[in-house]
Design an enzyme around this catalytic site. Structure first.
Site, PDB file in Angstrom:
ATOM      1  N   SER A 193       0.866  -1.185   0.000  1.00  9.93           N
ATOM      2  CA  SER A 193       0.000   0.000   0.000  1.00  9.93           C
ATOM      3  C   SER A 193       0.899   1.230   0.000  1.00  9.93           C
ATOM      4  O   SER A 193       2.015   1.180   0.546  1.00  9.93           O
ATOM      5  CB  SER A 193      -0.854   0.023   1.271  1.00  9.93           C
ATOM      6  OG  SER A 193      -1.429   1.309   1.457  1.00  9.93           O
ATOM      7  N   TYR A 235      -1.098  -0.116  10.461  1.00 10.89           N
ATOM      8  CA  TYR A 235      -1.221  -0.620   9.082  1.00 10.89           C
ATOM      9  C   TYR A 235       0.008  -0.232   8.268  1.00 10.89           C
ATOM     10  O   TYR A 235       0.607  -1.050   7.572  1.00 10.89           O
ATOM     11  CB  TYR A 235      -2.495  -0.024   8.477  1.00 10.89           C
ATOM     12  CG  TYR A 235      -2.743  -0.314   7.015  1.00 10.89           C
ATOM     13  CD1 TYR A 235      -3.087  -1.595   6.579  1.00 10.89           C
ATOM     14  CD2 TYR A 235      -2.679   0.701   6.057  1.00 10.89           C
ATOM     15  CE1 TYR A 235      -3.350  -1.847   5.241  1.00 10.89           C
ATOM     16  CE2 TYR A 235      -2.946   0.467   4.717  1.00 10.89           C
ATOM     17  CZ  TYR A 235      -3.282  -0.815   4.307  1.00 10.89           C
ATOM     18  OH  TYR A 235      -3.539  -1.059   2.973  1.00 10.89           O
TER      19      TYR A 235
END
Ligand SMILES: NC(=O)c1ccc[n+]([C@@H]2O[C@H](COP(=O)([O-])OP(=O)(O)OC[C@H]3O[C@@H](n4cnc5c(N)ncnc54)[C@H](OP(=O)(O)O)[C@@H]3O)[C@@H](O)[C@H]2O)c1
Length: 261
Positions: A144, A157
């Protein structure tokens, strides 16, 4: 449609929806025998049906990737049953978004359990199998832009994605001599159930996000799937250790908003 994956055996984690489903569909459309895994059996069944309706070959395993032992066993079983393993896509992620003030150590670790831990265990298991095959294999990890860019509320995250990116590049070095290629795709904003949930279905927030992207829109799952399939294919036979952004130009962007120019 070309047949880049004829006779190839492919595992896609989190293949029941979003980017994982689009990836499984694309591999199957190009001839692969695909195995998908996730927790919700109804969604897995629907995904397999959608692929079989297009004459693709797909089966599923109900699996919680937090159980890394079962994940490793599943990869070995797939390789034994199908005689080989050509591609592993570590796509699934568990996310627990909180500001640091509200992040507990337990939630912090939750962010790592699939993104980092399952990626490590899956890659380790697949690498050992692929290293024994004459033509090696390919592992693609789904990262990501949060792995290298910061924002509020996603520290766990982001740190887990950064850990997986770094691990992925080290794995590429260790797999290279055996023709086991390890690469990452780095999606920006992509329209999936997960990203819609993150903005709680608020179109204004989504529009605001889209305006910050050079291409002025979020990506589609198929666009990330296309990059994953490319990196897994023989067309990428001399590519290993890369992090390929699929983000409409976002990671390359300078901080000056184009509206001021
Ligand atoms: N969408 C975006 O904007 C975006 C942006 C950057 C990166 N990414 C990355 O792209 C990947 C896919 O994201 P997505 O948006 O496509 O997600 P999604 O639509 O929520 O799909 C996630 C998939 O992973 C499975 N999964 C989740 N937790 C699991 C677990 N513990 N064990 C097994 N399977 C599990 C889900 O099925 P079950 O819930 O049934 O288990 C589902 O199949 C993730 O790595 C994410 O970080 C997405």
């Amino acid at each position: 449609m070309s047949s880049r994956f004829e006779n190839k055996v492919v595992i896609v984690t989190g293949g029941s929806e979003g980017i994982g489903l689009a990836t499984a569909q694309q591999f199957a459309a190009e001839g692969a025998q695909v195995v998908i895994c996730a927790r919700n059996e109804d969604k897995l069944k629907a995904a397999v049906e959608s692929i079989r309706e297009q004459n693709g070959r797909c089966e599923y395993q109900v699996l919680d990737l937090e159980d890394t032992e079962s994940f490793s066993a599943m990869i070995q079983t797939v390789a034994e049953q199908h005689g080989r393993l050509d591609v592993l896509v570590n796509n699934a992620a568990v996310t627990r978004h909180r500001t640091i003030e509200h992040m507990t150590l337990e939630l912090w670790r939750k962010n790592f359990c699939v993104t980092a831990d399952a990626t490590f265990v899956g890659t380790k298991t697949a690498m050992a199998i692929m290293a024994e095959q004459s033509n090696g294999g390919a592992i693609v990890n789904v990262s990501s832009s949060c792995g290298s860019r910061a924002t509020i509320g996603v520290s766990g995250y982001s740190a887990a994605k950064a850990a997986a990116d770094s691990f992925s590049n080290c794995a590429a070095m260790e797999g290279a001599a055996n023709n086991v290629r390890v690469n990452s795709v780095v999606p920006g904003s992509v329209a999936t159930a997960a990203s819609e949930a993150a903005v709680a279905g608020n179109e204004q927030i989504q529009d605001a996000i889209n305006k910050t992207i050079p291409m002025q829109r979020s990506g589609r799952p198929e666009e990330v799937a296309a990059a994953i399939c490319f990196l897994a294919s023989d067309q990428a036979s001399f590519i290993t250790g890369v992090e390929l952004p699929v983000d409409g130009g976002k990671l390359a962007q300078l901080y000056v908003p184009t509206t001021l120019i």
